[in-house]
Each structure stands twice: as structure tokens, then as C-alpha cells.
Design an enzyme around this catalytic site. Structure first.
Site, PDB file in Angstrom:
ATOM      1  N   ASN A   1      48.251  37.148  42.659  1.00  0.00           N
ATOM      2  CA  ASN A   1      47.718  37.178  41.661  1.00  0.00           C
ATOM      3  C   ASN A   1      47.154  36.503  42.386  1.00  0.00           C
ATOM      4  O   ASN A   1      46.251  35.447  42.208  1.00  0.00           O
ATOM      5  CB  ASN A   1      47.753  37.251  39.997  1.00  0.00           C
ATOM      6  CG  ASN A   1      49.076  37.883  39.247  1.00  0.00           C
ATOM      7  OD1 ASN A   1      48.970  39.076  39.668  1.00  0.00           O
ATOM      8  ND2 ASN A   1      49.324  37.324  38.813  1.00  0.00           N
TER       9      ASN A   1
ATOM     10  N   HIS B   1      48.114  30.386  45.927  1.00  0.00           N
ATOM     11  CA  HIS B   1      49.960  30.622  45.622  1.00  0.00           C
ATOM     12  C   HIS B   1      50.106  31.866  45.284  1.00  0.00           C
ATOM     13  O   HIS B   1      49.122  31.981  44.967  1.00  0.00           O
ATOM     14  CB  HIS B   1      50.002  29.446  43.988  1.00  0.00           C
ATOM     15  CG  HIS B   1      49.800  30.003  42.768  1.00  0.00           C
ATOM     16  ND1 HIS B   1      48.141  30.007  42.683  1.00  0.00           N
ATOM     17  CD2 HIS B   1      49.617  30.389  42.202  1.00  0.00           C
ATOM     18  CE1 HIS B   1      48.061  30.132  41.824  1.00  0.00           C
ATOM     19  NE2 HIS B   1      48.834  30.624  41.124  1.00  0.00           N
TER      20      HIS B   1
ATOM     21  N   HIS C   1      52.452  46.093  49.004  1.00  0.00           N
ATOM     22  CA  HIS C   1      50.934  46.354  48.119  1.00  0.00           C
ATOM     23  C   HIS C   1      50.062  45.763  47.624  1.00  0.00           C
ATOM     24  O   HIS C   1      50.036  44.944  47.212  1.00  0.00           O
ATOM     25  CB  HIS C   1      51.913  47.462  47.048  1.00  0.00           C
ATOM     26  CG  HIS C   1      52.400  48.338  46.883  1.00  0.00           C
ATOM     27  ND1 HIS C   1      52.633  49.967  47.211  1.00  0.00           N
ATOM     28  CD2 HIS C   1      54.436  48.554  46.412  1.00  0.00           C
ATOM     29  CE1 HIS C   1      53.883  50.361  47.409  1.00  0.00           C
ATOM     30  NE2 HIS C   1      54.503  50.086  46.904  1.00  0.00           N
TER      31      HIS C   1
ATOM     32  N   PHE D   1      38.335  50.651  36.105  1.00  0.00           N
ATOM     33  CA  PHE D   1      38.390  50.075  35.009  1.00  0.00           C
ATOM     34  C   PHE D   1      39.622  51.036  35.125  1.00  0.00           C
ATOM     35  O   PHE D   1      38.869  52.400  34.781  1.00  0.00           O
ATOM     36  CB  PHE D   1      37.824  50.266  33.489  1.00  0.00           C
ATOM     37  CG  PHE D   1      36.709  48.366  32.966  1.00  0.00           C
ATOM     38  CD1 PHE D   1      37.146  48.431  33.043  1.00  0.00           C
ATOM     39  CD2 PHE D   1      35.529  48.913  34.212  1.00  0.00           C
ATOM     40  CE1 PHE D   1      36.648  46.742  32.756  1.00  0.00           C
ATOM     41  CE2 PHE D   1      35.454  48.435  34.342  1.00  0.00           C
ATOM     42  CZ  PHE D   1      35.174  47.060  33.283  1.00  0.00           C
TER      43      PHE D   1
ATOM     44  N   GLU E   1      42.686  57.211  32.181  1.00  0.00           N
ATOM     45  CA  GLU E   1      44.506  56.886  33.499  1.00  0.00           C
ATOM     46  C   GLU E   1      45.132  55.969  32.208  1.00  0.00           C
ATOM     47  O   GLU E   1      46.798  56.152  33.450  1.00  0.00           O
ATOM     48  CB  GLU E   1      43.361  55.334  34.273  1.00  0.00           C
ATOM     49  CG  GLU E   1      42.714  56.296  35.096  1.00  0.00           C
ATOM     50  CD  GLU E   1      40.834  56.013  34.482  1.00  0.00           C
ATOM     51  OE1 GLU E   1      41.059  56.351  33.724  1.00  0.00           O
ATOM     52  OE2 GLU E   1      40.405  56.095  35.520  1.00  0.00           O
TER      53      GLU E   1
HETATM   54  O1  LIG Z   1      33.596  57.726  31.813  1.00  0.00           O
HETATM   55  P1  LIG Z   1      33.181  56.624  32.074  1.00  0.00           P
HETATM   56  O2  LIG Z   1      33.201  55.718  30.541  1.00  0.00           O
HETATM   57  O3  LIG Z   1      31.668  55.694  31.945  1.00  0.00           O
HETATM   58  O4  LIG Z   1      34.331  55.878  32.416  1.00  0.00           O
HETATM   59  C1  LIG Z   1      35.679  54.826  32.110  1.00  0.00           C
HETATM   60  O5  LIG Z   1      36.549  55.355  31.228  1.00  0.00           O
HETATM   61  C2  LIG Z   1      37.223  56.719  32.504  1.00  0.00           C
HETATM   62  C3  LIG Z   1      38.041  57.101  32.480  1.00  0.00           C
HETATM   63  O6  LIG Z   1      39.335  56.550  31.299  1.00  0.00           O
HETATM   64  C4  LIG Z   1      37.440  55.936  33.720  1.00  0.00           C
HETATM   65  O7  LIG Z   1      38.069  56.259  34.916  1.00  0.00           O
HETATM   66  C5  LIG Z   1      36.682  54.720  34.205  1.00  0.00           C
HETATM   67  O8  LIG Z   1      36.827  53.731  35.051  1.00  0.00           O
HETATM   68  C6  LIG Z   1      35.898  53.704  32.814  1.00  0.00           C
HETATM   69  O9  LIG Z   1      34.715  52.782  33.662  1.00  0.00           O
HETATM   70  O1  LIG Z   2      52.239  33.434  35.566  1.00  0.00           O
HETATM   71  P1  LIG Z   2      50.819  33.508  35.443  1.00  0.00           P
HETATM   72  O2  LIG Z   2      50.015  34.038  36.430  1.00  0.00           O
HETATM   73  O3  LIG Z   2      50.696  32.475  34.173  1.00  0.00           O
HETATM   74  O4  LIG Z   2      50.186  34.932  34.529  1.00  0.00           O
HETATM   75  C1  LIG Z   2      49.793  36.200  35.083  1.00  0.00           C
HETATM   76  O5  LIG Z   2      50.769  36.517  36.023  1.00  0.00           O
HETATM   77  C2  LIG Z   2      51.367  37.390  35.005  1.00  0.00           C
HETATM   78  C3  LIG Z   2      52.236  37.931  36.650  1.00  0.00           C
HETATM   79  O6  LIG Z   2      51.884  38.899  37.060  1.00  0.00           O
HETATM   80  C4  LIG Z   2      51.252  38.225  33.606  1.00  0.00           C
HETATM   81  O7  LIG Z   2      52.687  38.791  33.202  1.00  0.00           O
HETATM   82  C5  LIG Z   2      50.562  37.162  33.259  1.00  0.00           C
HETATM   83  O8  LIG Z   2      49.740  38.305  31.862  1.00  0.00           O
HETATM   84  C6  LIG Z   2      50.028  36.810  33.780  1.00  0.00           C
HETATM   85  O9  LIG Z   2      48.529  36.206  33.206  1.00  0.00           O
END
Ligand SMILES: O=P(O)(O)O[C@H]1O[C@H](CO)[C@@H](O)[C@H](O)[C@H]1O
Ligand SMILES: O=P(O)(O)O[C@H]1O[C@H](CO)[C@@H](O)[C@H](O)[C@H]1O
Lengths: 351, 351
Positions: free
Chosen positions: B153, B166, B301, B315, B320
Site C-alpha cells: 500500500n 515497505h 496488479h 471514487f 461502483e
Molecule cells: O456522479 P458524481 O456524483 O459526480 O460522481 C460520483 O459518483 C459516481 C457514481 O458512483 C462515480 O463514478 C464517481 O467516481 C463519483 O465521484
Molecule cells: O496494515 P496497515 O498498513 O496498518 O493497514 C492497511 O492495510 C491493510 C491491508 O490492506 C488494511 O486492512 C487497512 O485497512 C489499511 O489501513
């Protein structure tokens, strides 16, 4: 290794609606958080702003002027992801490069003329008007489109770019992924068990009680046994109902009431306007109106991102995106927390 | 309705690896954005901070003191989501309430002793050391666990709570959702087409070129035809390779090189340390080491959230989460943009 306790010992739980699993590691909420903090929502939204394209009397991106509406107000999304008459892609030349046609319409629906309100602060008749408008849109767009997705993105954290209370409706010529998935799992459950999955599930949860958040004569809200988001909930009718448009008058009233109670609890949890994405799933429409859809049960999903406070969210990232969703408290803990919250909004409490 | 152009006309594309679809509405990137802005990453991270538990010589949450490590450094996660010996849940009493045991280990791996570096700023031998450590962990944990998820991440936006470079490794006693899904789709492809899906896909993309980002003798990186995140990429070997631990010495060198080139382009896109979650998928391990896994092809990925700039992300919310992923530019547009970027890091360019 001692006796199993869900709140102490990691385990996985099966989601029968999506046919997948969630990793529950409830002890993880004990770790300190030094990561990103979210900005709380603005507290000073003006009730009416002529520059806000969702307000009554404001001018939208396409030059149209909104009516001085006094209840709900539906209009076409000025930047739609789906157009009704897009040309269709050519046939694919290879099984790994498959495109297919997509047509549809995208609408926006304002819940109320005021920008400084949200559903939990609205009155029951005002919420009831929103439900009526949902049912109308579901009927109207469902006459031709197989899927009508009604959804609300609430709060900037959920990609909402306008504080005015509103939702969206995207109707499509295709069944989206989540619809196909829930269609398959519900169909299979009915054929194997002789009862619609979510009808049986609601009956079970009404009896077990530990994941109940709020209930009334027609509806119940639970943190589902397989919830992935910390305070995710599932809103279910007690009776077998396929679609929003099948609700009776009194069921719409009791829906307004249970939504209000749930959303007040949500706001009270961290004393902040609680962000979420929510949406309705019901039996497919269009050509499916002629088909047997008894395996479907109407429901709404609420997916709120917050985990620890108004500013600390759950991140569904690396492990979640590449392997499997993971949650940091049990659904039972989340339900208990929500259940114990008052049903009077923190902004309306007598000082 | 005119001739179809992917960059103008919405359509859906099939993801053969996940057996689902994405809605491509490339015209949507034209809409103005007035929503949430992200905070750019801090520019002033100290190289060494004795209070940062990931630094050489620092004290961790459990009281242990890190060695003064000079290369990579692997240690157990102090707040693991998976323990090796958790008690097991009781048998389920109902098909809608199914829990199952989960055991595992969670490790953290520092890429480098300095906190102010990231992979794209590291040298090829330093990146190669990371790859070697990945392969070692995959072998070691894969000896008993069926799935070893290596993931990074990167950036606070992706839930990363520590700027020190890391990644994490979570090994589990179960096959997570994404692993089960890719196992099923790849197995089916091999049985229907006689060739591993992603081997065939890499050959096709090498020939079609329009979604290529970088390539060398052993590897290629594409924005997959079915990408959901705006600048999502897929890193693929050209040869049939089941697991990280099967890579030859020279393939690990060429992997270091192609990773460096990709990640420099990512940083150059918006001239910011590019956030993402990335991870490796290869054939399952543990008991699966004895089974036929020829349908699997090793791949990584990359899922980066940014859409328009260093501060405007995509978003994945209402539509989605409730219906189907939707993207706002075509994979071909994203690939072209990445392809055209320089391979010298913006921070290292001669003034
Ligand atoms: O249509 P809006 O409110 O501008 O856009 C929002 O909702 C959409 C539908 O969930 C998403 O695809 C967008 O990424 C989000 O920003
Ligand atoms: O383990 P971290 O880095 O504290 O935590 C991060 O990665 C995890 C694994 O994807 C997620 O579950 C957590 O929500 C995120 O904050």
C-alpha cells in the site's frame, strides 16, 4: 488454543448474496492509527446558493434553469455515464478482448429544496416523498431498462461533489455485475431451499436479534453476518417484496420511519453527518417483468466508510483489493454499538 | 447513431480474469470536478527517525529493537490480522450463517533503511534485493500456507500509515476470494483454449501494442483491456511462469528494471509520489504445490487511485459498489499517456 470467541479470534464468514468471504479480525481495532485523517464535512452549508446547480432557481451546466421546486426534483445528469443511443462496439475479434453495447440514462434527484438538510434531518412526510419519487422512477425507467440503480453517495469521502441532499439513478440496458451476482445466488437459494434467501435471512435475524439495529412491523435493519464495511447495514422487508414499486402505502410510511431511525443513529455514532454510499436492489425490470422473479427480495445496502471516528475511515486497499475484504470489529459489535445509540438526532437534542 | 469510437461512446468490457464487466464512459472525464481534493504526500520525510518503528535501530510496539539493517528487513506485523493458532469457530447451525477457520501470519518488509526513498527512486540492485526477498518469503511461507499475499500500500491515500518504503505479506490457511476467482477463470481458460489465459493475453498485447506501457525481453506492462482504475496496470512475464520463486536470476534482474521504469512513469504522470496498492498473484502453494497448476500465470496488479491530478482521485462509490465499476477514460488513453512519459524520474532530471 482455548475457546473460540468471534470478538477475539480471527475467522472467515460466508456472504451468500455475493458468494464470497470476509476475514473478521476483530482484535485489529486495538492497533494505533497514525495514517490519513479525513476532513469532517463543512458545517456552514448555505440553505440556498444560486451558484449551486442543484438549488431551486439555479442555472445548470447545460444552461437550463431549475424550477423553484418545493419537494423532490428530478432532472437528467448533465454529465451522464450512460446515453440512451450510443453507437454499439463492433463484434469482438478475440475472447480476451470482448466489448458489448451499453445504453441507458442517468438522472439526479434532489431530496429537498434546502442545501443544509440531509435525510436524517428531514421530516417523515419529506422522507416519504423521496420514497414515492424512487418508486416512480423505478417504474418509469424499469418499463424499458432491465436494471434501474438508485444510489446515494453521501459526503465528500464518498465522492459526492455537492452538499445538496440528492441521489442518482442510473438505468442500463445490461444487468450490472452486482445484479447478475445477486440474481444467481438468490435463484440458487430458492431452488435449493424453497424460500427466497433474504426472506429466510430476515426471519432468522429477527429471531437471533444480536445483529439487529432497528425494526418495525414491516422492516428490519441488520449489520449482516457477512458485513465488510465496519458499520455496513442491510435494510430488509419482512414480507416477500420483489421491487420498490410493489410496496404498499403503509409500507412506504414505515420505510420512511425506519430510514429516519437508522440515519439518525448513523449521525449520532460519531456526531457527524455520516458518510455512506447506499442503494436499492430489487428484481430486474424491462423484459424481466414478464419473467419469474420470485427468488428476489427487495433490499437496500448501506456502505459507510468510517471505522473509528469522524476522521478515521476503513481503507479497503492492498489485502482487500488483491485477496479478500477484512474487517476490524465483528458485525455483532457494530450492531450493538448502533443499537445503543439514541434515536434523537444530536443536532436536535435539548441542550 | 454514427460510428463507434471507444473514446467517445460508452460500452462495457469483459474481464476474463474476474469474470465481470466494467463500464467505460470515457467522455465523463470532461465533467468539472468540485469534490474532495486529496492532500499531496509530505515532501519532508526525514531519512532516519528513531521514533518511526520501521527505521533501523528503532523500537517497535512490542518493545523489540530493530537491527541496524542495511538492505531489506522482514519482521512480524505487530498487529496481525492473522495468527497462526487461532481457535476455530464452531460448525455453523444454518447455511446463511457460515463461519470457517482462518490461520496465518502477517509480516512487514522494509525495502530500504531510508525513510525518504520509494521504489522508483531506488537503484536496480536495491530493487533486485526486494525481489529476492519476495521470492524467499513466497517459498518459506508457501511451504505450508496455500496463499501468500505480497502487497504494497503506497501513500496515505491507500491506507498506508507509515512513509517508510515497505510492503506486507499475509499468508493464510485459506484461498482468499480473488485467488479462488482467478483460479477458476484460469483453469477454465486452459481447459477450453489449451493455453494459459495470461500467456495468451501477453502475446496478444505484445502484438496489438495499443495498451503497452513498457516492455523488455522477459516482461511487459499493459493497462489491461478491462482495467477499472484509471491507470491500473498488469505486469506479466512473456514466458509461462507459475510463481515468483520460479523466476530465473536474469528474469529477476529484468523484473527490477521493468518495475523501475513503470514506477518512474507513474511518479512522472502527476509529478508526485504516485499512490497505489499493488500485489502479486501466482499459483497457490502449500498442498497445491503437489497439484497441477499449469493454468496459472504469475502476474502483479497495480491499482492506483488518481484520475485527474495529484489531488483528484477516482471514487469507486455508489454505482461502483452497488452495480458495476465505471471508468472515465479508455485503457488505451491511459496507456498512451503513460507510454509517452519520460523514463527519468522528475526528481532526478537535470535542471
Ligand atoms: O456522479 P458524481 O456524483 O459526480 O460522481 C460520483 O459518483 C459516481 C457514481 O458512483 C462515480 O463514478 C464517481 O467516481 C463519483 O465521484
Ligand atoms: O496494515 P496497515 O498498513 O496498518 O493497514 C492497511 O492495510 C491493510 C491491508 O490492506 C488494511 O486492512 C487497512 O485497512 C489499511 O489501513
Amino acid at each position: 488454543a482455548g475457546r473460540f470467541r468471534a470478538s477475539e479470534h480471527q475467522h472467515v464468514r460466508y456472504n451468500p448474496l455475493r458468494d464470497d468471504w470476509v476475514l473478521v479480525s476483530a482484535h485489529r481495532v486495538k492497533r494505533p492509527w497514525q495514517g490519513q485523517l479525513e476532513k469532517p464535512p463543512p458545517e456552514d452549508v448555505p440553505r440556498w446558493d444560486p451558484k449551486n446547480p442543484l438549488c431551486p432557481g439555479a442555472t445548470r451546466a447545460n444552461g437550463e434553469v431549475n424550477p423553484k421546486y418545493e419537494g423532490t426534483f428530478v432532472f437528467p445528469n448533465d454529465f451522464p455515464a450512460l446515453h440512451p443511443d450510443a453507437p454499439e462496439p463492433d463484434d469482438s475479434d478475440h475472447p480476451l478482448f470482448r466489448a458489448a453495447p451499453a445504453q441507458g440514462v442517468c438522472k439526479v434527484m434532489c431530496f429537498h429544496p434546502w442545501s443544509d438538510l440531509t435525510l436524517p434531518l428531514m421530516s417523515l412526510p419529506e422522507i416519504r416523498a423521496v420514497i414515492d419519487a424512487w418508486a416512480e422512477l423505478a417504474t418509469e425507467l424499469g418499463a424499458s431498462y432491465p436494471w434501474v440503480q438508485i444510489f446515494e453517495n453521501k459526503g465528500a469521502m464518498m465522492g459526492c461533489s455537492n452538499p445538496h441532499p440528492h441521489c442518482q439513478v442510473w438505468a442500463s440496458s445490461f444487468l450490472p455485475n452486482e445484479a447478475r451476482l445477486e440474481d444467481r445466488t438468490q435463484r440458487q437459494h430458492l431452488s435449493e431451499h424453497g424460500v427466497p434467501m433474504l426472506l429466510e435471512y430476515a426471519e432468522q435475524e429477527a429471531r437471533r436479534k444480536e445483529r439487529l439495529v432497528v425494526e418495525n412491523a414491516d422492516w428490519l435493519v441488520v449489520v449482516p453476518y457477512w458485513a465488510t464495511w465496519p458499520y455496513q447495514t442491510l435494510l430488509l422487508p419482512r414480507r416477500h417484496v420483489c421491487r420498490l414499486q410493489d410496496l404498499s402505502d403503509s409500507e412506504k410510511d414505515s420505510l420512511a420511519s425506519i430510514m429516519q431511525r437508522l440515519l439518525i443513529k448513523y449521525d449520532n455514532l460519531f456526531e457527524v453527518s455520516f458518510p455512506y454510499s447506499m442503494g436499492w436492489h430489487g428484481a430486474p425490470t424491462g423484459a424481466f417483468l414478464e419473467e419469474d422473479c420470485r427468488h428476489w427480495q427487495l433490499h437496500a445496502h448501506y456502505y459507510p466508510p468510517l471505522l473509528r471516528s469522524a476522521t478515521v475511515r476503513k481503507f479497503m486497499v492492498g489485502y482487500e483489493m488483491l485477496a479478500q475484504a477484512q474487517r476490524d470489529l465483528t458485525p455483532e459489535q457494530a450492531a450493538e454499538r448502533l443499537r445503543s445509540l439514541p434515536e434523537v438526532h444530536y443536532k436536535k437534542r435539548a441542550e
